[in-house]
Design an enzyme around this catalytic site. Structure first.
Site, PDB file in Angstrom:
ATOM      1  N   LYS A 153      -1.494 -10.959   5.161  1.00 35.14           N
ATOM      2  CA  LYS A 153      -1.929 -10.014   6.199  1.00 35.14           C
ATOM      3  C   LYS A 153      -1.732 -10.628   7.579  1.00 35.14           C
ATOM      4  CE  LYS A 153      -5.679  -6.919   7.572  1.00 35.14           C
ATOM      5  NZ  LYS A 153      -4.773  -5.754   7.648  1.00 35.14           N
ATOM      6  N   HIS A 172      -8.887 -11.342   3.615  1.00 37.54           N
ATOM      7  CA  HIS A 172      -7.718 -10.621   3.108  1.00 37.54           C
ATOM      8  C   HIS A 172      -6.702 -11.594   2.532  1.00 37.54           C
ATOM      9  CE1 HIS A 172      -9.240  -7.160   5.453  1.00 37.54           C
ATOM     10  NE2 HIS A 172      -8.514  -6.444   4.623  1.00 37.54           N
ATOM     11  N   THR A 193       0.819  -1.207   0.000  1.00 33.76           N
ATOM     12  CA  THR A 193       0.000   0.000   0.000  1.00 33.76           C
ATOM     13  C   THR A 193       0.852   1.256   0.000  1.00 33.76           C
ATOM     14  OG1 THR A 193      -1.693  -1.227   1.236  1.00 33.76           O
ATOM     15  CG2 THR A 193      -1.923   1.166   1.125  1.00 33.76           C
TER      16      THR A 193
END
Length: 242
Positions: free
Chosen positions: A140, A136, A12
Site C-alpha cells: 500500500k 495494511h 481490489t
C-alpha cells in the site's frame, strides 16, 4: 446493469469485477495492462457509451482522467481510489456537476458502523486521549490510509477543542493533551485494520475494524454502483446508499 471496472488487474478491482459478475451484471474490465478479454483503458470512452456505471480502483492521476470521461458520458462513477490531493478532489467534484459521483475511502459496511461508534465515543468522552492506528499490506502506497484520514476527520469534527495530529513519536517528551496520535504499519498481506483508542484515567476504550478479505470492499463498491444508477448528478457519500 453493464458495469465498467477500471483497474481490473489490481487486487481490489479484480474482486469488484468478480462480485459484479456473480450478481449477474455484465462486466467490462479495463486496465492499462489488459489481460485476456480485458479492454485497454484507452477504450474507456467507447465503453462508457454503453455502460450503466463505472467503478474505479486505480491511482489518483488516472481516476481524475476517468472521472472526466464519465462526466462527459453521463455515467455514474464509484471511486475507491485513495490518496487524492486537493486538486484531485476538486476534479471529482467538478465531474459530479454532470453525473453522480460517489467516493469512499472504505466500502466495508463495518467501517461505516465504526465511524458512527467513533463519533459517539468521542462525544461521550471529550477529555480522553485519542490515538489512531492503521495496518495494511506492504504494497500500500498512501499513508495514512484514506480510512484513517476519514476517521481523523470524524474525530476532529466531533471534538470541540483544536487537535493536532502527531505522526509517530520519537525523542523524549510528554504527550500533549491536544494531540491525536497517528500510527501507520505496513506488513505482509494485511487487508486492512483500523483502531481508535480512547484513554482516560484508569480506563481504555478500543474500537477496531479488521477486513478479512477484499471481498467486503468489492461488495460495497458494487452496492454503491447499483444504488447510484438513475440518481441525479451530485457528490454522494457511501453512507447515503447503505
Amino acid at each position: 446493469m453493464r458495469v465498467a471496472v477500471a483497474g481490473a488487474t489490481g487486487r481490489t478491482g479484480g474482486e469488484v469485477a468478480r462480485e459484479a459478475a456473480k450478481r449477474g451484471h455484465e462486466v467490462v474490465s479495463l486496465s492499462r495492462t489488459p489481460e485476456g478479454d480485458q479492454h485497454d483503458i484507452a477504450d474507456l470512452p467507447a465503453v462508457l457509451a454503453e455502460a450503466d456505471a463505472l467503478v474505479d480502483f486505480t491511482v489518483p492521476e488516472a481516476t481524475v482522467e476517468h472521472a472526466a470521461a464519465a462526466a462527459d458520458a453521463g455515467v455514474p462513477l464509484v471511486v475507491g481510489t485513495t490518496g487524492f490531493d486537493e486538486d484531485g478532489l476538486a476534479a471529482l467534484r467538478t465531474a459530479a456537476e454532470q453525473t453522480p459521483v460517489l467516493k469512499a475511502s472504505n466500502f466495508a459496511k463495518g467501517v461505516q458502523a465504526l465511524r458512527r461508534v467513533v463519533r459517539a465515543g468521542v462525544a461521550a468522552l471529550p477529555d480522553y486521549d485519542v490515538e489512531v492506528t492503521e495496518t495494511h499490506h506492504s504494497g500500500k502506497r498512501d499513508a495514512p490510509s484514506g480510512t484513517a484520514l476519514t476517521l481523523l476527520e470524524d474525530i476532529e469534527e466531533t471534538r470541540s477543542d483544536a487537535l493536532e495530529r502527531t505522526y509517530g513519536r520519537e525523542g523524549t517528551h510528554e504527550r500533549a493533551p491536544e494531540e491525536i496520535g497517528v500510527h501507520v504499519r505496513r506488513a505482509g498481506t494485511v487487508r486492512g485494520e483500523h483502531e481508535v483508542l480512547l484513554a482516560g484515567d484508569d480506563e481504555v476504550l478500543t474500537l477496531t475494524h479488521r477486513a478479512e478479505s477484499r471481498r467486503v470492499f468489492a461488495a460495497g463498491a458494487v452496492d454503491a454502483a447499483e444504488q447510484l444508477a438513475g440518481r441525479d448528478p451530485g457528490f454522494y457519500d457511501f453512507s447515503e446508499v447503505l
